[in-house]
Design a protein around this motif. Sequence first.
Motif: not given
Length: 173
Positions: A167-173
């Motif tokens: 979730k953290d990685v997808s939220g930053r993209i």
Amino acid sequence: MRPATSFPKSMIAIAAVAAVLALGGGLVTAQSAPDGENGRYTMTPTPEGVLRLDTRTGTVSTCSKNGTGWACYAVPDERTALDAEIGRLQAENEKLKAQLAAGPTVSGKIEDALPKSDSLKKGEPKVAEGERKIEIPLPSDQDVDRVMSFLERAWRRLIEMANRVQKDVSGRI
């Protein structure tokens, strides 16, 4: 040729005793010669004065010159302190030996009964009779359940961590 004169045996014995005394007396004078030669004390110069050794008693003193003349003071002997400590330790050792000989003493609370055996302790491997094989006890169902619950909790935490990272990685993209 002249006939040999013989001495009576008593004369030979007296001569032998005289020779032994002469040699023995020489040894006694040889031992006392250094004491008479050097005197009773041996002096060694130091920056503060003189270090004096009494050759008869073994006492060491420091001597220094003050306004009225020379004064010598005995150096404290460590051996006396060591002997006192050895005596104290020997007395303590004897006291402890007497206590041990008197029998065991139990101190503290003793009203509660001690457990007869440890319920969690595993049995030791046993040797089967007539064979040289070792039997290893298998884990109980309770042990297997504890391991399984631990692995389940660890797996769930790992999945939760992976989801958070995703979730953290997808939220930053």
